[in-house]
Write a protein that holds these residues in place. Sequence first.
Motif, PDB file in Angstrom:
ATOM      1  N   CYS A   1      -7.263   1.758  -5.188  1.00  0.00           N
ATOM      2  CA  CYS A   1      -6.999   0.613  -4.416  1.00  0.00           C
ATOM      3  C   CYS A   1      -7.928   0.262  -3.308  1.00  0.00           C
ATOM      4  O   CYS A   1      -8.616   1.082  -3.050  1.00  0.00           O
TER       5      CYS A   1
ATOM      6  N   CYS B   1      -7.961  -0.316  -0.485  1.00  0.00           N
ATOM      7  CA  CYS B   1      -7.597   0.212   1.046  1.00  0.00           C
ATOM      8  C   CYS B   1      -8.404   1.940   0.986  1.00  0.00           C
ATOM      9  O   CYS B   1      -8.064   2.619   1.811  1.00  0.00           O
TER      10      CYS B   1
ATOM     11  N   HIS C   1       0.758  -1.101   0.082  1.00  0.00           N
ATOM     12  CA  HIS C   1      -0.044   0.102   0.047  1.00  0.00           C
ATOM     13  C   HIS C   1       1.038   1.265  -0.081  1.00  0.00           C
ATOM     14  O   HIS C   1       0.335   2.515   0.477  1.00  0.00           O
TER      15      HIS C   1
ATOM     16  N   CYS D   1      -1.469   2.640  -5.193  1.00  0.00           N
ATOM     17  CA  CYS D   1      -0.599   1.646  -4.460  1.00  0.00           C
ATOM     18  C   CYS D   1      -0.086   0.499  -5.282  1.00  0.00           C
ATOM     19  O   CYS D   1      -0.679   0.120  -6.336  1.00  0.00           O
TER      20      CYS D   1
HETATM   21 ZN   LIG Z   1      -3.668   0.525  -0.949  1.00  0.00          ZN
END
Ligand SMILES: [Zn+2]
Length: 307
Positions: free
Chosen positions: A175, A177, A157, A182
């Motif tokens: 991403c 996240c 990440h 990332c």
């Molecule tokens: Zn990420």
Amino acid sequence: MLYGIDVGGTKIEIAIFDDHLKRQDGWRVDTPKDCYRDFIDAIISLIAQADQRVEQPAKAIGIGMIGIVDDNGNCVSSNLPCVNGMSLVEDLTRSLVRPVAIDSDMNTFALSESLGGAGAGIDMVLGAIVGTGTGSGLVVKEQIYKGRSGIAGEWGHVPISATLVQRYQLPLRACGCGGFGCAETYIAGPGLLWLGQHCGGQFVDNPELIAALRGGDERAEKAFAIYLDCLAGSLAQAILHYDPGVIVIGGGVSNIREIFHRLPALIEAHLLPGMSVPALKRPRFGDASGVRGAAIMAQQLCQKTAR
Ligand SMILES: [Zn+2]
């Protein structure tokens, strides 16, 4: 006896090892994904079955989990939403009436490879997984390095470098996240397939892309070259941060044989002048590292408790 448990997105594997880490027995069950109580009951049932198969039940339990595990051993970002934020260590310790150690499967992988594996005898081992996702575990002198809150090694990440974005005119991919650009979105398995399509290929999966690469397909070669440079750049970032003695690379994508041939020179180009690339190794235990690393955690927990 030692028990190691590896919790994956679809299966939970348990294995019984002797005190010299020789595997004696092992089996798998489906992972309960939706209900925390069902998940706890599945672990309790596996341990009860293991206890019946051995003469002397294990004194501690080690569990490797998908996702990020905090410094208390509880999941904060697992692909199993039912366990996130729950007091997993406390609940299992109470139910199993013995100490329980829980860590991420990245860390159990690195721990397994550092003790008797591809990183044996080396002070700092970075165990990197490049598969459906990307991340790593760091082991220093045969102990998992957790950092302050358990996220050390999650370089999947960290965004890829501006150099790579500019060199290949790459869009910043969204991403899971919540971030953009990332490394995981380019260098995990789905990232390789995306690069193939980004370069104009019509590949349906990575085996097709790799077959095209080996057949001399220009689009596959271009995508794979970008892929390797992104992977090299990300590993170079990890080297600049940790300076490990060895990097053990596992996960499905690492089975592509061209990766190990071409990666060292590409990594070196991302490092500072005069710096050398640490040894890049394939895992000794491969998929077995999850339960083996978990059993080592249990062994280390027994040793700490005995002190
Ligand atoms: Zn990420």
